[in-house]
Design a protein around this motif. Structure first.
Motif, PDB file in Angstrom:
ATOM      1  N   GLN A 145       0.806  -1.267  -0.093  1.00 38.43           N
ATOM      2  CA  GLN A 145       0.075   0.053   0.124  1.00 38.43           C
ATOM      3  C   GLN A 145       0.750   1.159  -0.181  1.00 38.43           C
ATOM      4  N   THR A 168       0.340   0.479  -6.773  1.00 39.24           N
ATOM      5  CA  THR A 168      -0.526   0.310  -8.032  1.00 39.24           C
ATOM      6  C   THR A 168      -0.342  -0.867  -8.941  1.00 39.24           C
ATOM      7  N   SER A 185      -3.574  -1.409 -11.268  1.00 41.81           N
ATOM      8  CA  SER A 185      -4.981  -0.824 -10.713  1.00 41.81           C
ATOM      9  C   SER A 185      -5.479   0.021 -11.646  1.00 41.81           C
ATOM     10  N   ARG A 189      -8.071   3.438  -7.660  1.00 43.94           N
ATOM     11  CA  ARG A 189      -7.760   2.614  -6.861  1.00 43.94           C
ATOM     12  C   ARG A 189      -6.201   2.301  -6.534  1.00 43.94           C
ATOM     13  N   HIS A 190      -6.231   1.621  -5.251  1.00 52.21           N
ATOM     14  CA  HIS A 190      -4.618   1.169  -5.136  1.00 52.21           C
ATOM     15  C   HIS A 190      -4.987  -0.230  -4.382  1.00 52.21           C
ATOM     16  N   PHE A 191      -3.661  -1.011  -4.575  1.00 49.69           N
ATOM     17  CA  PHE A 191      -3.984  -2.351  -3.897  1.00 49.69           C
ATOM     18  C   PHE A 191      -3.381  -2.067  -2.515  1.00 49.69           C
ATOM     19  N   GLU A 227      -8.377  -3.542  -2.221  1.00 52.67           N
ATOM     20  CA  GLU A 227      -8.285  -2.254  -2.828  1.00 52.67           C
ATOM     21  C   GLU A 227      -8.846  -0.965  -2.159  1.00 52.67           C
ATOM     22  N   GLY A 253     -11.316  -5.903  -5.677  1.00 57.10           N
ATOM     23  CA  GLY A 253     -11.285  -5.941  -7.095  1.00 57.10           C
ATOM     24  C   GLY A 253     -11.163  -7.205  -7.474  1.00 57.10           C
ATOM     25  N   TYR A 290     -10.419  -9.892 -11.003  1.00 60.64           N
ATOM     26  CA  TYR A 290      -9.708  -9.950 -11.931  1.00 60.64           C
ATOM     27  C   TYR A 290      -9.842 -11.486 -12.846  1.00 60.64           C
ATOM     28  N   ARG A 326      -9.429  -6.664 -15.366  1.00 59.13           N
ATOM     29  CA  ARG A 326     -10.394  -6.120 -14.134  1.00 59.13           C
ATOM     30  C   ARG A 326     -11.725  -6.458 -14.584  1.00 59.13           C
ATOM     31  N   GLU A 386     -16.010  -5.437  -9.256  1.00 60.91           N
ATOM     32  CA  GLU A 386     -15.741  -5.189  -7.495  1.00 60.91           C
ATOM     33  C   GLU A 386     -16.848  -5.243  -6.999  1.00 60.91           C
TER      34      GLU A 386
END
Length: 368
Positions: free
Chosen positions: A88, A91, A109, A113-115, A132, A143, A145, A153, A156
């Motif tokens: 975190q 991306t 990502s 959004r980010h992981f 995410e 998310g 995939y 993707r 979500e």
């Protein structure tokens, strides 16, 4: 328990002579004799990043480069591919073949959004689920995939909380357990925590097919700053979770708990000296089904503790500098440290001084 990363015989068969040829003879011998291998992310002293597959003796068998710091690794036993997620607010996630035959594939990502560093595959390997941050709305999402279409993707659903971290697939193959840490972050502010005074962690169960909330459990109001972060399942199916406390550093709240479907969360008492050594921070949680034990680590407190899964009693402790990565290994646990050490269950230590091992490690067991 965590999903098995790869069957050792499949690993060797898939790797073939080409893989054997590029490995040092000692490393190859270690692989042939091992009951397991392990996967973990790392930072090298030269500033580069990657993920490594380790032998049971702690030797590096294969590495894959990463664009930045990784966090945790998950595996699809159907396709035999691994995925390492960015720390975190990273991306990227990188899909790689443990034998090093195929070129890695990077998952980016989407905008907004980010992981959060963790993910899990569906039982058939068709879908990858990742925690995410919908950061503009301060909401956690999972998310989805499509692993059979270059990890595009496809959707979500909410985690029904803020700041989701680790997620596990329960034994029914359908329900996801999600640790919502309760901490709001936004990439515009890096890793700054924006809502410490009002944070509200939770543990949720979500149907991965429909995205519906199945259960939601919150800690008592007095513990609203106890962020639920990491989890593992023991052999009875109970989910164990570790927490990180954002309240006054002189407080000593319980840091380890367990969750069973249909029941309230249970926080476990520990002897004060053990609890104090953890320094209000649990970095990893791992369960050993063979021994009925659960271990937790604290890199902040340089401490590892092992608990009996039935009674919840602490049965062993060990002091290790910057220990965090943790995985079941035989009659105990293998651990890695930020000082480059790889510590086996029998206590043997191997040092890789050029490597800073990251927070998590995954065991790759050999099948019967």
């Amino acid at each position: 328990m965590r999903t098995a990363l790869i069957d050792r015989r499949d690993f060797l068969r898939a790797a073939g002579a080409g893989f054997a040829a590029v490995m040092a003879p000692r490393a190859w011998a270690d692989t042939l004799a091992a009951d397991a291998v392990f996967a973990t992310a790392f930072v090298k002293r030269d500033g580069s990043f990657g993920a490594a597959v380790l032998s049971e003796a702690g030797r590096i068998l294969h590495t894959v480069g990463l664009p930045d710091r990784g966090h945790d690794v998950t595996f699809d036993p159907v396709s035999k591919r691994s995925v390492v997620f960015a720390r975190q607010p990273g991306t990227f996630a990188v899909v790689f073949d443990n034998a090093g035959r195929d070129e890695p594939l990077t998952i980016a990502s989407i905008a907004g959004r980010h992981f959060f560093g963790h993910g899990v595959f569906s039982p058939d390997g068709a879908l990858l689920y990742a925690t995410e941050n919908d950061f503009d709305n301060a909401a956690g999402v999972v998310g989805i995939y499509d692993a059979r279409s270059n990890f595009s993707r496809v959707g979500e659903f909410p985690t029904y909380g803020i700041g989701p971290h680790e997620l596990l697939l329960l034994g029914d193959g359908r329900t996801l357990a999600i640790a919502n840490g309760g901490i709001e972050t936004h990439p515009d502010y890096g890793r700054a925590e924006l809502n410490i005074a009002t944070m509200k962690p939770s543990y949720t169960l979500v149907d991965r097919i429909t995205g519906d909330l199945v259960e939601k459990h919150e800690l008592p109001p007095a513990l609203h700053q106890l962020s639920i972060r990491h989890m593992d399942r023991d052999r009875a199916g109970t989910v164990w979770f570790g927490c990180q406390y954002r309240g006054p550093p002189t407080d000593r709240p319980a840091l380890v708990g367990r969750a069973a479907r249909g029941k309230e969360l249970e926080l476990l008492e520990m002897p004060l000296d053990v609890l104090s050594a953890l320094r209000n921070y649990i970095g990893s949680v791992a369960a050993n089904a063979a021994t009925g034990t659960v271990a937790v680590t604290s890199p902040e407190g340089n401490s590892l503790a092992v608990l009996d899964a039935i009674s919840g009693r602490v049965v062993a402790t060990r002091s290790l500098v910057e220990v965090c990565g943790l995985a079941p290994d035989g009659a105990g646990f293998m651990a890695t440290t930020g000082a480059g050490e790889i510590v086996g269950s029998a206590g043997a230590v191997r040092s890789e001084p050029d490597y800073v091992w990251d927070n998590h490690m995954l065991r790759i067991p050999a099948s019967a």
